[in-house]
Motif scaffolding. Structure first.
Motif, short mmCIF file in Angstrom:
data_model
loop_
_atom_site.label_atom_id
_atom_site.label_comp_id
_atom_site.label_asym_id
_atom_site.label_seq_id
_atom_site.Cartn_x
_atom_site.Cartn_y
_atom_site.Cartn_z
N ASP A 43 0.81 -1.22 0.00
CA ASP A 43 0.00 0.00 0.00
C ASP A 43 0.85 1.27 0.00
OD1 ASP A 43 -2.37 -1.46 0.07
OD2 ASP A 43 -2.33 -1.57 2.26
N LEU A 44 2.12 1.14 0.33
CA LEU A 44 3.01 2.30 0.34
C LEU A 44 3.32 2.72 -1.09
CD1 LEU A 44 5.52 1.25 3.14
CD2 LEU A 44 3.62 2.85 3.32
N PRO A 45 3.67 3.98 -1.31
CA PRO A 45 4.02 4.42 -2.67
C PRO A 45 5.23 3.66 -3.21
CG PRO A 45 3.79 6.30 -1.19
CD PRO A 45 3.74 5.07 -0.34
N ALA A 46 5.35 3.61 -4.53
CA ALA A 46 6.49 2.95 -5.16
C ALA A 46 7.77 3.70 -4.81
CB ALA A 46 6.30 2.92 -6.67
N ARG A 47 8.88 2.97 -4.75
CA ARG A 47 10.15 3.60 -4.37
C ARG A 47 10.64 4.60 -5.39
NH1 ARG A 47 13.40 -1.53 -1.93
NH2 ARG A 47 12.22 -1.63 0.02
N ASP A 48 10.24 4.46 -6.63
CA ASP A 48 10.69 5.39 -7.67
C ASP A 48 9.70 6.54 -7.89
OD1 ASP A 48 8.70 3.87 -8.77
OD2 ASP A 48 9.74 3.49 -10.66
N THR A 49 8.87 6.82 -6.89
CA THR A 49 7.89 7.89 -7.00
C THR A 49 8.59 9.21 -7.23
OG1 THR A 49 6.32 6.74 -5.58
CG2 THR A 49 6.04 9.11 -5.79
N GLY A 50 8.20 9.89 -8.28
CA GLY A 50 8.79 11.18 -8.59
C GLY A 50 7.83 12.33 -8.33
N ASP A 92 14.82 5.02 1.21
CA ASP A 92 14.14 4.39 0.08
C ASP A 92 13.55 5.41 -0.90
OD1 ASP A 92 14.75 1.94 1.06
OD2 ASP A 92 12.71 1.39 1.65
N TYR A 93 13.02 6.49 -0.38
CA TYR A 93 12.32 7.45 -1.22
C TYR A 93 13.16 8.67 -1.58
CZ TYR A 93 8.24 4.64 -0.23
OH TYR A 93 7.36 3.60 -0.14
N GLY A 94 14.39 8.74 -1.10
CA GLY A 94 15.26 9.85 -1.45
C GLY A 94 14.79 11.19 -0.90
#
Length: 92
Positions: free
Chosen positions: A24-31, A58-60
């Protein structure tokens, strides 16, 4: 079936009875961080699904960015996380 070893729980039960999983968490490559994704990540951190340090890595994200999201969510709820509301909610 093989399950990858991870730190922390795979799923948590929220106080209202809903289940929150790592999926359910956002994808790690979420921009593009929209308010709902920010809120979901903050909910995961608050419920203990993911640690604050792990989320930053993970999310930068930066410490300051995550701290500002937490402050705005605490003061104004999910509406305070919207980028369009900067002038309304982020004035001193």
């Amino acid at each position: 079936m093989y399950l990858r070893k991870i730190d922390g729980p795979r799923a948590v039960t929220l106080p209202d009875g809903r289940m929150l999983t790592r999926a359910d968490l956002p994808a790690r490559d979420t921009g593009r961080w929209v308010a709902s994704r920010k809120a979901r990540l903050l909910l995961g951190i608050a419920s203990g699904l993911i640690s604050r340090e792990r989320a930053i890595a993970d999310y930068g994200l930066s410490e300051e960015e995550l701290a500002s999201w937490e402050r705005l969510a605490a003061r104004h709820g999910c509406k305070g996380l919207r980028a369009i509301s900067i002038q309304k909610y982020r004035q001193p």
